[in-house]
Motif scaffolding. Sequence first.
Motif, mmCIF file in Angstrom:
data_model
loop_
_atom_site.group_PDB
_atom_site.id
_atom_site.type_symbol
_atom_site.label_atom_id
_atom_site.label_comp_id
_atom_site.label_asym_id
_atom_site.label_seq_id
_atom_site.Cartn_x
_atom_site.Cartn_y
_atom_site.Cartn_z
ATOM 1 N N LEU A 4 0.826 -1.210 0.000
ATOM 2 C CA LEU A 4 0.000 0.000 0.000
ATOM 3 C C LEU A 4 0.856 1.254 0.000
ATOM 4 O O LEU A 4 0.376 2.357 0.192
ATOM 5 C CB LEU A 4 -0.958 -0.012 1.195
ATOM 6 C CG LEU A 4 -1.960 -1.166 1.161
ATOM 7 C CD1 LEU A 4 -2.842 -1.143 2.405
ATOM 8 C CD2 LEU A 4 -2.841 -1.095 -0.084
ATOM 9 N N SER A 5 2.143 1.057 -0.203
ATOM 10 C CA SER A 5 3.089 2.156 -0.365
ATOM 11 C C SER A 5 3.196 3.090 0.837
ATOM 12 O O SER A 5 2.980 4.296 0.733
ATOM 13 C CB SER A 5 2.800 2.956 -1.642
ATOM 14 O OG SER A 5 4.010 3.524 -2.081
ATOM 15 N N SER A 6 3.543 2.507 1.951
ATOM 16 C CA SER A 6 3.891 3.335 3.108
ATOM 17 C C SER A 6 5.106 4.190 2.759
ATOM 18 O O SER A 6 5.282 5.283 3.308
ATOM 19 C CB SER A 6 4.196 2.457 4.322
ATOM 20 O OG SER A 6 5.349 1.654 4.106
ATOM 21 N N SER A 7 5.928 3.716 1.829
ATOM 22 C CA SER A 7 7.127 4.485 1.450
ATOM 23 C C SER A 7 6.745 5.789 0.751
ATOM 24 O O SER A 7 7.274 6.852 1.069
ATOM 25 C CB SER A 7 8.058 3.647 0.586
ATOM 26 O OG SER A 7 7.401 3.150 -0.553
ATOM 27 N N ALA A 8 5.807 5.724 -0.195
ATOM 28 C CA ALA A 8 5.395 6.952 -0.880
ATOM 29 C C ALA A 8 4.665 7.888 0.075
ATOM 30 O O ALA A 8 4.766 9.115 -0.048
ATOM 31 C CB ALA A 8 4.506 6.618 -2.077
ATOM 32 N N ALA B 271 14.261 10.252 -4.420
ATOM 33 C CA ALA B 271 14.706 9.835 -3.081
ATOM 34 C C ALA B 271 14.675 8.313 -2.976
ATOM 35 O O ALA B 271 15.622 7.682 -2.485
ATOM 36 C CB ALA B 271 13.809 10.463 -2.007
ATOM 37 N N GLU B 272 13.591 7.709 -3.448
ATOM 38 C CA GLU B 272 13.453 6.255 -3.320
ATOM 39 C C GLU B 272 14.472 5.532 -4.208
ATOM 40 O O GLU B 272 15.065 4.533 -3.803
ATOM 41 C CB GLU B 272 12.016 5.826 -3.655
ATOM 42 C CG GLU B 272 11.772 4.369 -3.328
ATOM 43 C CD GLU B 272 10.369 4.060 -2.836
ATOM 44 O OE1 GLU B 272 9.615 4.985 -2.476
ATOM 45 O OE2 GLU B 272 10.025 2.877 -2.796
ATOM 46 N N ASN B 273 14.696 6.044 -5.410
ATOM 47 C CA ASN B 273 15.651 5.401 -6.322
ATOM 48 C C ASN B 273 17.089 5.549 -5.833
ATOM 49 O O ASN B 273 17.849 4.585 -5.814
ATOM 50 C CB ASN B 273 15.552 6.007 -7.733
ATOM 51 C CG ASN B 273 14.243 5.693 -8.447
ATOM 52 O OD1 ASN B 273 13.928 6.289 -9.457
ATOM 53 N ND2 ASN B 273 13.460 4.755 -7.927
ATOM 54 N N MET C 27 4.450 5.929 -9.943
ATOM 55 C CA MET C 27 3.019 5.753 -9.676
ATOM 56 C C MET C 27 2.647 6.069 -8.227
ATOM 57 O O MET C 27 1.678 6.787 -7.966
ATOM 58 C CB MET C 27 2.604 4.313 -9.982
ATOM 59 C CG MET C 27 1.222 3.994 -9.442
ATOM 60 S SD MET C 27 0.567 2.439 -10.028
ATOM 61 C CE MET C 27 1.508 1.261 -9.102
ATOM 62 N N ASP C 28 3.398 5.527 -7.270
ATOM 63 C CA ASP C 28 3.004 5.626 -5.869
ATOM 64 C C ASP C 28 2.960 7.073 -5.392
ATOM 65 O O ASP C 28 2.004 7.510 -4.747
ATOM 66 C CB ASP C 28 3.976 4.838 -4.989
ATOM 67 C CG ASP C 28 4.042 3.373 -5.368
ATOM 68 O OD1 ASP C 28 3.272 2.956 -6.249
ATOM 69 O OD2 ASP C 28 4.870 2.654 -4.782
ATOM 70 N N GLN C 29 4.020 7.811 -5.725
ATOM 71 C CA GLN C 29 4.086 9.207 -5.289
ATOM 72 C C GLN C 29 3.008 10.040 -5.985
ATOM 73 O O GLN C 29 2.433 10.952 -5.381
ATOM 74 C CB GLN C 29 5.468 9.791 -5.591
ATOM 75 C CG GLN C 29 6.616 9.169 -4.801
ATOM 76 C CD GLN C 29 7.095 7.864 -5.417
ATOM 77 O OE1 GLN C 29 6.627 7.423 -6.468
ATOM 78 N NE2 GLN C 29 8.053 7.219 -4.751
HETATM 79 MG MG MG Z 1 7.031 1.166 -1.329
#
Ligand code: MG
Length: 386
Positions: free
Chosen positions: A129-133, A163-165, A175-177
């Motif tokens: 569910l993309s807690s990271s984004a 940042a994630e990459n 997509m997530d962001q």
């Molecule tokens: Mg993620």
Amino acid sequence: MSDIRDEVRAGFNTLYGYEPAGMWSAPGRVNLIGEHTDYNKGFVLPFAINRRTVIALGLREDRVARVASSFADEVVEIDLAELSPEHLHGWAAYPLGVAWALGERGADLAAVPGFDIFIESDVPVGAGLSSSAAIESAVAIALNDVWCLRLDRPTLASIGQLAENEAVGAPTGIMDQSASLLGQKDSAVFLDCRSLDSEIIDLGFDAAGLVLLIMDTGVSHSHATGGYAERRASCELGARMLGVESLRDVTVDDLPRARETLDDVTFRRVRHVVTENQRVLDTVRTLRESGPTAIGDLLDASHLSMRNDFEISIAELDLAVETAQANGAIGARMTGGGFGGAAIALIHRDDLSRLQVAIDGAFAEHGFGQPDTFVVVPAQGASRES
Ligand code: MG
Ligand code: ADP
């Protein structure tokens, strides 16, 4: 929501000993349809969900950045002058990576003040569910405000991705962001992963009494292991052999020719991506013309394509999807990268409890671990809370 806000303010106060300058939040997301299309420069249709990451932020007079989270037992501290991917590790690479990425995309890190951040979240971690984004987007809008950067939301999405990459080291798309930053209540974000153009699409779930049930199999998948990279490589090979830059340039009408050119496995990988792109377009059109109760067949077809052509489903995901389809769901499909993770079912609120009971029963009968099932609804994207 207000509960989390109170906790964040209290957490910030206890830890740092002063009142934060403000609070910001950003949601997780779920992808309604469009799987493994992003890196093929195709279409996706995610929506922001009613689970959010909330941060409190205070500005400092020096150039130190500190981050803390209810999720971790530590305060991570760094001088803004030291911010670089090599110096960022673990969970703190998400929030501090965003500060670094802002510096890469226009913020003058030598001129901005340091900050303290406290993070609280009810987005499940690692459930797809993309807690990271959510964390990246909350930090991005907060720093954009307090550092007076005036960057627009699509730019902030690309900063979260950077940042994630680079800082986290995860080769993910945008997509997530985009969903977390651009999402709106009861709507999805229709994103063209080539042009990065996006459009808000009314889902109409609320009026139709529909919700989305997440069925998390609990089977963990790791993008680092072979399957995901192998599928990406097959797509690249297919594009090369068909003489196109990406599979975005292949249409359903081109498939007979592709079948003659490609070996069977590569052809089926390509067919998934090509038909999935078409399904996203068809879903958008169907939502506009006939509303959400009419998109079930597209969701079901997406699952079959991932199971048979892309071969990224597992027995637990198939069981969740089939059980949902047999117990009132309008449509169901596995979601995410595959080889584990969660499936989704679009279902009327009144049919929910029946489905939840059926899922638990089916998993027990097959000797699978109990899945975690919960409802999400399409919600507002990132916002300032106070
Ligand atoms: Mg993620
Ligand atoms: P997903 O995005 O699917 O939930 P990821 O592996 O992409 O899974 O991101 C999860 C990681 O993001 C966690 O391991 C942690 O490092 C970071 N993270 C997520 N939520 C929080 C939080 N509330 N506080 C601190 N770190 C978090």
